[in-house]
Write a protein that holds these residues in place. Sequence first.
Motif, mmCIF file in Angstrom:
data_model
loop_
_atom_site.group_PDB
_atom_site.id
_atom_site.type_symbol
_atom_site.label_atom_id
_atom_site.label_comp_id
_atom_site.label_asym_id
_atom_site.label_seq_id
_atom_site.Cartn_x
_atom_site.Cartn_y
_atom_site.Cartn_z
ATOM 1 N N ASN A 57 44.511 41.390 41.570
ATOM 2 C CA ASN A 57 44.430 41.484 40.109
ATOM 3 C C ASN A 57 45.442 40.599 39.389
ATOM 4 O OD1 ASN A 57 42.322 43.312 40.132
ATOM 5 N ND2 ASN A 57 43.678 45.079 40.197
ATOM 6 N N ILE A 58 46.205 39.795 40.119
ATOM 7 C CA ILE A 58 47.177 38.913 39.483
ATOM 8 C C ILE A 58 46.445 37.761 38.825
ATOM 9 C CG2 ILE A 58 49.081 37.314 39.876
ATOM 10 C CD1 ILE A 58 50.017 39.139 42.109
ATOM 11 N N GLU A 59 46.726 37.542 37.559
ATOM 12 C CA GLU A 59 46.099 36.457 36.813
ATOM 13 C C GLU A 59 46.973 35.219 36.731
ATOM 14 O OE1 GLU A 59 44.830 37.735 32.992
ATOM 15 O OE2 GLU A 59 42.969 38.543 33.811
ATOM 16 N N LEU B 241 52.357 34.299 47.810
ATOM 17 C CA LEU B 241 51.536 34.802 46.713
ATOM 18 C C LEU B 241 51.529 33.820 45.541
ATOM 19 C CD1 LEU B 241 49.778 37.154 45.830
ATOM 20 C CD2 LEU B 241 51.822 38.308 45.015
ATOM 21 N N MET B 242 52.638 33.145 45.297
ATOM 22 C CA MET B 242 52.684 32.134 44.242
ATOM 23 C C MET B 242 51.722 30.991 44.551
ATOM 24 S SD MET B 242 56.792 32.062 43.495
ATOM 25 C CE MET B 242 56.757 30.459 42.751
ATOM 26 N N VAL B 243 51.651 30.584 45.807
ATOM 27 C CA VAL B 243 50.725 29.515 46.200
ATOM 28 C C VAL B 243 49.281 29.975 46.013
ATOM 29 C CG1 VAL B 243 49.883 28.176 48.170
ATOM 30 C CG2 VAL B 243 52.328 28.435 47.798
ATOM 31 N N THR B 244 48.977 31.186 46.449
ATOM 32 C CA THR B 244 47.617 31.722 46.322
ATOM 33 C C THR B 244 47.192 31.828 44.863
ATOM 34 O OG1 THR B 244 47.940 33.005 48.344
ATOM 35 C CG2 THR B 244 46.131 33.677 46.907
ATOM 36 N N VAL B 245 48.053 32.380 44.027
ATOM 37 C CA VAL B 245 47.738 32.533 42.605
ATOM 38 C C VAL B 245 47.667 31.171 41.929
ATOM 39 C CG1 VAL B 245 48.543 33.498 40.416
ATOM 40 C CG2 VAL B 245 48.698 34.854 42.495
ATOM 41 N N GLY B 246 48.528 30.249 42.330
ATOM 42 C CA GLY B 246 48.489 28.889 41.773
ATOM 43 C C GLY B 246 47.169 28.196 42.043
ATOM 44 N N GLU B 247 46.638 28.382 43.250
ATOM 45 C CA GLU B 247 45.321 27.801 43.588
ATOM 46 C C GLU B 247 44.221 28.465 42.772
ATOM 47 O OE1 GLU B 247 45.012 28.323 47.787
ATOM 48 O OE2 GLU B 247 46.408 26.690 48.227
ATOM 49 N N ARG B 248 44.352 29.763 42.556
ATOM 50 C CA ARG B 248 43.356 30.482 41.760
ATOM 51 C C ARG B 248 43.376 30.052 40.310
ATOM 52 N NH1 ARG B 248 44.453 36.575 41.914
ATOM 53 N NH2 ARG B 248 45.143 36.077 44.000
ATOM 54 N N PHE C 109 54.894 38.300 37.767
ATOM 55 C CA PHE C 109 53.448 38.253 37.934
ATOM 56 C C PHE C 109 52.791 39.044 36.819
ATOM 57 C CE2 PHE C 109 54.901 37.732 42.379
ATOM 58 C CZ PHE C 109 54.265 36.535 42.671
ATOM 59 N N LEU C 110 51.712 38.495 36.261
ATOM 60 C CA LEU C 110 50.946 39.168 35.228
ATOM 61 C C LEU C 110 49.677 39.715 35.856
ATOM 62 C CD1 LEU C 110 50.507 39.814 32.192
ATOM 63 C CD2 LEU C 110 49.283 37.665 32.052
ATOM 64 N N LEU C 111 49.520 41.033 35.816
ATOM 65 C CA LEU C 111 48.359 41.707 36.395
ATOM 66 C C LEU C 111 47.471 42.227 35.285
ATOM 67 C CD1 LEU C 111 50.834 42.284 38.486
ATOM 68 C CD2 LEU C 111 49.201 43.820 39.494
ATOM 69 N N ARG C 112 46.188 42.100 35.469
ATOM 70 C CA ARG C 112 45.212 42.662 34.539
ATOM 71 C C ARG C 112 44.630 43.909 35.200
ATOM 72 N NH1 ARG C 112 44.005 41.391 29.445
ATOM 73 N NH2 ARG C 112 44.041 39.217 29.975
ATOM 74 N N THR C 113 44.768 45.049 34.549
ATOM 75 C CA THR C 113 44.206 46.288 35.091
ATOM 76 C C THR C 113 42.832 46.508 34.491
ATOM 77 O OG1 THR C 113 45.185 47.665 33.362
ATOM 78 C CG2 THR C 113 46.489 47.312 35.359
#
Length: 100
Positions: free
Chosen positions: A42-44, A88-95, A62-66
């Motif tokens: 759920n991390i945006e 996790l930063m790499v994964t979210v960065g790719e997303r 980290f900013l999460l959307r619930t």
Amino acid sequence: MKFQALFFLLLLTCMYMSLAQGSFGNCCLGYVSTLKQRAKKNIESFRMQETDGDCNLRAVVFLLRTRGRTPRELTVCANPEKKWVQDLMVTVGERMRPKN
């Protein structure tokens, strides 16, 4: 007359202290030790919090959307030195990266 001057000085001091407290509104004060897999999905986005300025702690925010009855945004602070946080930063960065 002295009492009025003392009262006025006390009032000004209280007003100053209440305004000074607002400077730490968006700072992380501690780290989470881990995140559940559901929360990781759920991390945006994320941002880095540096120790310059008002904040005393270097952190990844980290900013999460619930999702649910009342959708809202949550922030989670993590230690940027930890391996799971860097992954996790790499994964979210790719997303976050726009797809061409």
